[in-house]
Write a protein that holds these residues in place. Structure first.
Motif, PDB file in Angstrom:
ATOM      1  N   ILE A  44       0.839  -1.207   0.000  1.00  0.00           N
ATOM      2  CA  ILE A  44       0.000   0.000   0.000  1.00  0.00           C
ATOM      3  C   ILE A  44       0.873   1.256   0.000  1.00  0.00           C
ATOM      4  N   ILE A  45       1.951   1.226   0.786  1.00  0.00           N
ATOM      5  CA  ILE A  45       2.880   2.366   0.825  1.00  0.00           C
ATOM      6  C   ILE A  45       3.499   2.590  -0.557  1.00  0.00           C
ATOM      7  N   MET A  46       3.897   1.513  -1.199  1.00  0.00           N
ATOM      8  CA  MET A  46       4.499   1.610  -2.526  1.00  0.00           C
ATOM      9  C   MET A  46       3.484   2.091  -3.572  1.00  0.00           C
ATOM     10  N   PHE A  47       2.233   1.664  -3.427  1.00  0.00           N
ATOM     11  CA  PHE A  47       1.165   2.149  -4.315  1.00  0.00           C
ATOM     12  C   PHE A  47       1.022   3.661  -4.161  1.00  0.00           C
ATOM     13  N   GLY A  48       1.074   4.135  -2.920  1.00  0.00           N
ATOM     14  CA  GLY A  48       1.006   5.577  -2.666  1.00  0.00           C
ATOM     15  C   GLY A  48       2.170   6.317  -3.284  1.00  0.00           C
ATOM     16  N   MET A  49       3.353   5.696  -3.247  1.00  0.00           N
ATOM     17  CA  MET A  49       4.524   6.303  -3.883  1.00  0.00           C
ATOM     18  C   MET A  49       4.285   6.433  -5.382  1.00  0.00           C
ATOM     19  N   GLY A  50       3.701   5.393  -5.988  1.00  0.00           N
ATOM     20  CA  GLY A  50       3.400   5.438  -7.416  1.00  0.00           C
ATOM     21  C   GLY A  50       2.431   6.546  -7.774  1.00  0.00           C
ATOM     22  N   ILE A 173       3.945   0.671 -10.081  1.00  0.00           N
ATOM     23  CA  ILE A 173       3.422   0.802 -11.451  1.00  0.00           C
ATOM     24  C   ILE A 173       1.909   0.999 -11.418  1.00  0.00           C
ATOM     25  N   ALA A 174       1.221   0.250 -10.549  1.00  0.00           N
ATOM     26  CA  ALA A 174      -0.236   0.388 -10.431  1.00  0.00           C
ATOM     27  C   ALA A 174      -0.613   1.805 -10.015  1.00  0.00           C
ATOM     28  N   GLY A 175       0.114   2.348  -9.038  1.00  0.00           N
ATOM     29  CA  GLY A 175      -0.145   3.717  -8.594  1.00  0.00           C
ATOM     30  C   GLY A 175       0.100   4.726  -9.698  1.00  0.00           C
ATOM     31  N   PHE A 176       1.195   4.526 -10.436  1.00  0.00           N
ATOM     32  CA  PHE A 176       1.526   5.421 -11.543  1.00  0.00           C
ATOM     33  C   PHE A 176       0.431   5.393 -12.619  1.00  0.00           C
ATOM     34  N   LEU A 177      -0.083   4.200 -12.913  1.00  0.00           N
ATOM     35  CA  LEU A 177      -1.129   4.060 -13.931  1.00  0.00           C
ATOM     36  C   LEU A 177      -2.454   4.662 -13.461  1.00  0.00           C
ATOM     37  N   VAL A 178      -2.760   4.485 -12.189  1.00  0.00           N
ATOM     38  CA  VAL A 178      -3.986   5.095 -11.643  1.00  0.00           C
ATOM     39  C   VAL A 178      -3.909   6.612 -11.761  1.00  0.00           C
ATOM     40  N   LYS A 179      -2.739   7.156 -11.452  1.00  0.00           N
ATOM     41  CA  LYS A 179      -2.574   8.609 -11.577  1.00  0.00           C
ATOM     42  C   LYS A 179      -2.724   9.048 -13.027  1.00  0.00           C
TER      43      LYS A 179
END
Length: 312
Positions: A44-50, A173-179
């Motif tokens: 979750i932390i890494m998703f937030g970073m993304g 990567i998931a976080g980056f794509l969501v953004k």
């Protein structure tokens, strides 16, 4: 709500310390928490970073490749080297030694970018180094752990690589794509991310300390001393390596903080996943999470004053 989140993010170090002390003194508080939660929390932390990453964040890799190379090389040699040396100097048992080495071989921590900003360092360089070391982690972390600890404990480098991909790279990567595809959602949530990450890190530390409080009674002061030395030597050597190579003060500050502040949550997660036969291996990462937030706040003030004085 935003004011509460801002307060939590600002006092992250104090929160982590408070929960660590509570878990150590009253381990029964963690009875309803599971060690298996550590890995999802880190994801979750890494998703937030993304969610916070921009394509521009990586421009520094191409505009200042020398600085990025110096910084990443420093991180990938200084911290693993210090970790290995400290395990020998203090004659640590294998289950503690592997935990210290795991911390040393992990990429830079996400908190380093905030500390660099507070220290008036080169934030673009800090973000670029964090990104590069994180992307290299699936390959270099298992290799370095195998190189430094493979003779003492069984290291399954291939499985570790897959774990880092799943826990770190895929969520980023998931976080980056969501953004990229859901910008409105990202705008609504991004201001809450520092607080959410702070709470996640604090929870990871709380779980690890609480589940291992009895073992900490026997080795607590020793491992605290090793972790503190690891962090402080990393900060010091990172800074003076930059100076030795003629870099400006703000760049030296960024390299120092990136080298000294590790993704200790990842170290604890890897210890929990791959070294369960060594229960104490999760402890160094948890203590590092507490310590480097406290030392980070202190060095931010010192570097901030230095950079204001130097003006470069």
């Amino acid at each position: 709500m935003k004011q509460i989140c801002s307060f939590i993010a600002k006092w992250m170090g104090a929160l982590v310390l408070l929960l660590a002390v509570a878990a150590f003194c009253f381990p029964s508080l963690t009875n309803h928490f599971e060690a298996a939660w550590i890995t999802p929390l880190l994801g979750i932390i890494m998703f937030g970073m993304g969610l916070t990453l921009e394509a521009d964040d990586f421009k520094v890799v191409f505009s200042h490749p020398k600085d990025i190379f110096i910084g990443c090389l420093a991180q990938l040699t200084i911290m693993p080297g210090i970790a290995w040396s400290l395990t020998r100097l203090f004659n640590l048992p294998p289950e503690l030694a592997i935990g210290v080495i795991l911390v040393g071989c992990c990429p830079g921590g996400t908190a380093s970018n905030l500390i660099t900003y507070l220290a008036k360092g080169d934030v673009a360089l800090s973000v670029g180094m964090t990104g590069c070391s994180t992307l290299l982690a699936p390959f270099l972390t298992p290799f370095l752990v195998l190189l430094l600890a493979g003779k003492s404990v069984d290291v399954e480098a291939a499985k570790m690589l897959l774990s880092i991909l799943e826990v770190v790279i895929v969520p980023i990567i998931a976080g980056f794509l969501v953004k990229r595809f859901f910008p409105n959602f990202t705008k609504q949530t991004v201001s809450y991310l520092p607080a959410f990450s702070s709470l996640s890190i604090a929870t990871i530390v709380f779980i690890i300390i609480g589940k291992n409080s009895d073992k900490l009674h026997n080795c607590g002061m020793l491992i605290i001393a090793v972790v503190a030395l690891h962090n402080l030597l990393g900060l010091l050597l990172g800074y003076y390596l930059g100076k030795l190579l003629g870099l400006k003060s703000k760049k030296c500050t960024a390299i120092s903080i990136e080298v000294g502040m590790q993704n200790s949550g990842l170290a604890s997660s890897l210890a929990n996943l791959h070294f369960s036969t060594y229960p104490l291996a999760v402890i160094p990462g948890a203590i590092f999470s507490v310590w480097h937030n406290l030392s980070g706040a202190l060095v931010a003030k010192i570097y901030s004053a230095m950079n204001e004085k130097d003006g470069n």
